[in-house]
Design a protein around this motif. Structure first.
Motif, mmCIF file in Angstrom:
data_model
loop_
_atom_site.group_PDB
_atom_site.id
_atom_site.type_symbol
_atom_site.label_atom_id
_atom_site.label_comp_id
_atom_site.label_asym_id
_atom_site.label_seq_id
_atom_site.Cartn_x
_atom_site.Cartn_y
_atom_site.Cartn_z
ATOM 1 N N THR A 1 -4.710 80.608 -29.516
ATOM 2 C CA THR A 1 -6.022 80.132 -29.945
ATOM 3 C C THR A 1 -6.215 78.670 -29.569
ATOM 4 N N ALA A 2 -5.192 77.841 -29.794
ATOM 5 C CA ALA A 2 -5.299 76.420 -29.458
ATOM 6 C C ALA A 2 -5.482 76.237 -27.953
ATOM 7 N N ILE A 3 -4.746 77.001 -27.154
ATOM 8 C CA ILE A 3 -4.903 76.893 -25.700
ATOM 9 C C ILE A 3 -6.329 77.266 -25.296
ATOM 10 N N GLY A 4 -6.829 78.375 -25.836
ATOM 11 C CA GLY A 4 -8.180 78.794 -25.487
ATOM 12 C C GLY A 4 -9.228 77.783 -25.914
ATOM 13 N N ALA A 5 -9.074 77.221 -27.136
ATOM 14 C CA ALA A 5 -10.070 76.265 -27.633
ATOM 15 C C ALA A 5 -10.014 74.952 -26.868
ATOM 16 N N LEU A 6 -8.802 74.421 -26.637
ATOM 17 C CA LEU A 6 -8.685 73.140 -25.943
ATOM 18 C C LEU A 6 -9.139 73.243 -24.486
ATOM 19 N N VAL A 7 -8.802 74.351 -23.835
ATOM 20 C CA VAL A 7 -9.309 74.550 -22.471
ATOM 21 C C VAL A 7 -10.828 74.652 -22.484
ATOM 22 N N GLY A 8 -11.377 75.331 -23.488
ATOM 23 C CA GLY A 8 -12.826 75.433 -23.590
ATOM 24 C C GLY A 8 -13.487 74.090 -23.787
ATOM 25 N N LEU A 9 -12.916 73.226 -24.642
ATOM 26 C CA LEU A 9 -13.471 71.887 -24.846
ATOM 27 C C LEU A 9 -13.441 71.082 -23.553
ATOM 28 N N PHE A 10 -12.350 71.182 -22.817
ATOM 29 C CA PHE A 10 -12.237 70.431 -21.562
ATOM 30 C C PHE A 10 -13.257 70.924 -20.541
ATOM 31 N N ALA B 1 -6.901 78.892 -37.237
ATOM 32 C CA ALA B 1 -5.553 79.009 -36.673
ATOM 33 C C ALA B 1 -4.629 77.955 -37.258
ATOM 34 N N LEU B 2 -5.146 76.743 -37.461
ATOM 35 C CA LEU B 2 -4.329 75.681 -38.043
ATOM 36 C C LEU B 2 -3.963 76.008 -39.487
ATOM 37 N N GLN B 3 -4.907 76.528 -40.245
ATOM 38 C CA GLN B 3 -4.616 76.917 -41.627
ATOM 39 C C GLN B 3 -3.550 78.008 -41.676
ATOM 40 N N SER B 4 -3.655 78.996 -40.795
ATOM 41 C CA SER B 4 -2.656 80.063 -40.759
ATOM 42 C C SER B 4 -1.288 79.526 -40.347
ATOM 43 N N LEU B 5 -1.268 78.614 -39.375
ATOM 44 C CA LEU B 5 -0.003 78.034 -38.939
ATOM 45 C C LEU B 5 0.682 77.287 -40.066
ATOM 46 N N MET B 6 -0.071 76.458 -40.775
ATOM 47 C CA MET B 6 0.534 75.659 -41.839
ATOM 48 C C MET B 6 0.939 76.519 -43.024
ATOM 49 N N GLU B 7 0.171 77.559 -43.281
ATOM 50 C CA GLU B 7 0.563 78.488 -44.333
ATOM 51 C C GLU B 7 1.823 79.240 -43.934
ATOM 52 N N GLY B 8 1.865 79.698 -42.668
ATOM 53 C CA GLY B 8 3.007 80.475 -42.207
ATOM 54 C C GLY B 8 4.272 79.654 -42.112
ATOM 55 N N LEU B 9 4.206 78.504 -41.429
ATOM 56 C CA LEU B 9 5.399 77.672 -41.288
ATOM 57 C C LEU B 9 5.736 76.938 -42.573
ATOM 58 N N GLY B 10 4.719 76.540 -43.303
ATOM 59 C CA GLY B 10 4.970 75.726 -44.494
ATOM 60 C C GLY B 10 5.607 76.480 -45.629
ATOM 61 N N THR B 11 5.263 77.758 -45.787
ATOM 62 C CA THR B 11 5.833 78.540 -46.883
ATOM 63 C C THR B 11 6.707 79.666 -46.351
ATOM 64 N N THR B 12 6.085 80.604 -45.639
ATOM 65 C CA THR B 12 6.871 81.752 -45.180
ATOM 66 C C THR B 12 7.909 81.347 -44.146
ATOM 67 N N GLY B 13 7.571 80.384 -43.269
ATOM 68 C CA GLY B 13 8.548 79.947 -42.282
ATOM 69 C C GLY B 13 9.744 79.283 -42.922
ATOM 70 N N SER B 14 9.488 78.436 -43.941
ATOM 71 C CA SER B 14 10.596 77.802 -44.649
ATOM 72 C C SER B 14 11.440 78.839 -45.371
ATOM 73 N N ARG B 15 10.782 79.835 -45.939
ATOM 74 C CA ARG B 15 11.530 80.882 -46.633
ATOM 75 C C ARG B 15 12.397 81.660 -45.646
ATOM 76 N N LEU B 16 11.848 81.951 -44.454
ATOM 77 C CA LEU B 16 12.636 82.662 -43.451
ATOM 78 C C LEU B 16 13.857 81.840 -43.045
ATOM 79 N N PHE B 17 13.661 80.541 -42.821
ATOM 80 C CA PHE B 17 14.768 79.666 -42.439
ATOM 81 C C PHE B 17 15.867 79.703 -43.497
ATOM 82 N N VAL B 18 15.471 79.592 -44.764
ATOM 83 C CA VAL B 18 16.453 79.545 -45.841
ATOM 84 C C VAL B 18 17.127 80.895 -46.031
ATOM 85 N N VAL B 19 16.329 81.979 -46.033
ATOM 86 C CA VAL B 19 16.884 83.307 -46.277
ATOM 87 C C VAL B 19 17.851 83.707 -45.168
ATOM 88 N N LEU B 20 17.471 83.471 -43.912
ATOM 89 C CA LEU B 20 18.381 83.821 -42.820
ATOM 90 C C LEU B 20 19.669 83.021 -42.901
#
Length: 535
Positions: free
Chosen positions: A132-141, A277-296
């Motif tokens: 999504t970021a690639i598509g949006a940033l390329v579109g802005l350019f 996309a940014l909200q999903s990224l921060m939600e995913g990495l901030g909570t679920t991603g940290s949990r995955l790191f710790v659990v693994l």
């Protein structure tokens, strides 16, 4: 996180398919803002309504195509995640067998499911943000390079602020999981001694002991929630501030040659693509991603070696020898077994009977070496195998399920012969043979027990302990499996009997009733009763 990365890198085909289908979404992201800009500048604002409607139709078509790609994306994610879950389950089970502890249940149920769900979520949000970021940033350019001067700096600042919170959040997630394991261990001990706790009137004392780990888990959860709140600031800086700056700088951008359609397209990129996309990224990495790191890290870490439960070799000619064995579930609980003496000659078939809660499974676990006696001595042959009532079958081939206890896996002919003797040949054929995948969810309790019994038959154990391992089978199937073990060379068989017929077929019967134990020899001495054994 490194383990997850290595796992994904080992599946290039699934990752390639995931990338290809995700490109449809990236194309849709780019086309959504660009088509709107063209619809305004070349269509409606220019007085050519047909062109404007045409560009909007192109954008709508791109959304439909991207929706199809999203459906294929979920299939690719499932192909990546489900084998990872099965591998974690096998590792956790092996760890529990090698070094059992009170946290094994939490790891097998709660933490493995966290790992599976968060790995799937992490793949989805990372994929979504990147494309999504690639598509949006390329579109802005493409619309106007000046737009990147307004959007890129706050977006980068928000990502940096968010990255700074990952490590503290991961540490707090680890403390939360450690507290969850402590709660599981405390509750496991309480449930194991529930009968004795009730009898001794110790409910308040046990509740007070369980309160400390529960409160610790609550405090850890609150700490995780506080750090998770920092994500709001990160989203505001990286996702909402660019929108505000775009509106403030709109007059300057128009003077620089940016068209009204390009400004409208940029707003679409920010509000409909980058911000979600940014909200999903921060939600995913901030909570679920940290949990995955710790659990693994906790699931893949090698366990600290616990004090071994030592079961010495019995004197000849015995396979089992117990001397004044006492066991209680807790220092203040009433003993389940007390002063138990028992000698079982090698090659004997022993049945253990008694009402629920009389200590049958406890005695079996003591003989197997899963529990240590509080007093006395347990001696048994070193090569032994235990089959519990809840038979475990994992998502592997039938061959893997039947032979994984064998140091040197037997040949197919030997494996099929063992299945025939136990009475599982028809079941293995119906599943599809030794190379077919065994689906635990598709098997009944009795079918899982049959596979577990074949596994025990093939295992190199001279002492076989069946703790109601045939309770889901009909009497004829139970008799066939029992006879197979009796005919197995150099085998001592101990059966926790739930049917009267199973006890009648034994060489020795040990009856536990909560106050005393009585040993009888129904086969050899016509049910003559030995003196009562003290409990």
């Amino acid at each position: 996180m490194r383990s997850a990365t290595r796992y994904l890198a080992a599946h290039p085909r699934d990752l390639t398919l995931l990338t290809l289908w995700s490109l449809l979404e990236a194309g849709q992201t780019w086309l959504l803002g660009y088509a709107l800009a063209r619809a305004l500048d070349d269509g409606f604002l220019a007085g050519v309504n047909g062109a404007g409607l045409g560009w909007l139709a192109v954008a709508a078509g791109a959304v439909a195509v991207a929706a199809y790609g999203t459906g294929r994306v979920y299939r690719c994610v499932a192909a990546l995640v489900e084998p990872a879950r099965d591998a974690l389950v096998r590792r956790v089970v092996r760890r529990a067998l090698d070094a059992p502890d009170d946290a094994a249940v939490s790891r097998l149920t709660h933490q493995v499911e966290i790992a599976r769900d968060t790995l799937a979520g992490l793949i989805l949000v990372l994929r979504s943000f990147v494309f999504t970021a690639i598509g949006a940033l390329v579109g802005l350019f493409v619309l106007a390079p000046q737009l990147l001067l307004v959007v890129a700096p706050p977006l980068l600042a928000g990502l940096i602020l968010f990255a700074a919170t990952l490590r503290p959040l991961a540490h707090r997630q680890e403390r939360f999981l450690a507290a969850d394991e402590a709660v599981a261990g405390e509750l496991g001990r309480a449930v194991g001694g529930l009968r004795d706790i009730r009898a001794a009137g110790a409910e308040h004392r046990v509740a007070a002991a369980a309160a400390a780990p529960v409160n610790a888990e609550r405090a850890a959860a609150e700490s995780v929630a506080r750090w998770a709140g920092v994500r709001v600031l990160s989203v505001s800086v990286g996702g909402r501030l660019p929108i505000l700056l775009l509106l403030i700088t709109a007059p300057w951008l128009l003077r620089q040659g940016v068209t009204p359609g390009a400004l409208a397209g940029a707003l679409v990129y920010l509000t409909q693509s980058l911000l979600p996309a940014l909200q999903s990224l921060m939600e995913g990495l901030g909570t679920t991603g940290s949990r995955l790191f710790v659990v693994l890290r906790r699931l893949l870490a090698e366990p600290a070696a616990p004090p071994p439960v030592r079961v010495a070799a019995p004197p000849d000619p015995y396979a089992i020898s117990l001397s004044q064995v006492t066991f209680a579930y807790g220092p203040h609980a009433e003993p389940v077994l007390k002063g138990l003496d028992l000698d079982v000659p090698a090659g004997t078939h022993l049945a253990i009977t008694g009402p629920s809660g009389s200590g049958k499974s406890t005695l079996t676990a003591l003989i197997a070496g899963l529990l240590a006696p509080g007093g006395g001595e347990v001696r048994a042959v070193a090569d032994r195998v235990l089959v519990p009532q809840e038979a475990y079958v994992f998502s592997g081939t039938v061959r893997e399920n039947l032979t994984y206890l064998c140091p040197r896996p037997p040949g197919d002919a030997e494996t099929l012969a063992a299945a025939e003797r136990i009475g599982a040949a028809e079941l293995t054929d119906r599943i599809g043979g030794l190379d077919a995948t065994a689906d635990p969810a598709a098997l009944s309790g009795g079918e899982r027990q049959l596979l577990a019994l074949v596994r025990a038959y093939l295992a190199p154990g001279r002492l076989v302990l069946l703790d109601e391992a045939a309770s889901e089978l009909d009497p004829a199937a139970e008799l066939r499996a029992e006879r197979a073990f009796r005919r197995r060379p150099d085998t001592t068989l101990v059966v926790v009997a739930h049917r009267a017929g199973a006890a009648a077929r034994a060489d020795l019967v040990l009856e536990l009733d909560g106050s005393e134990a009585e040993l009888t020899r129904p086969r050899s001495t016509g049910h003559r009763s030995d003196p009562a054994l003290p409990l």
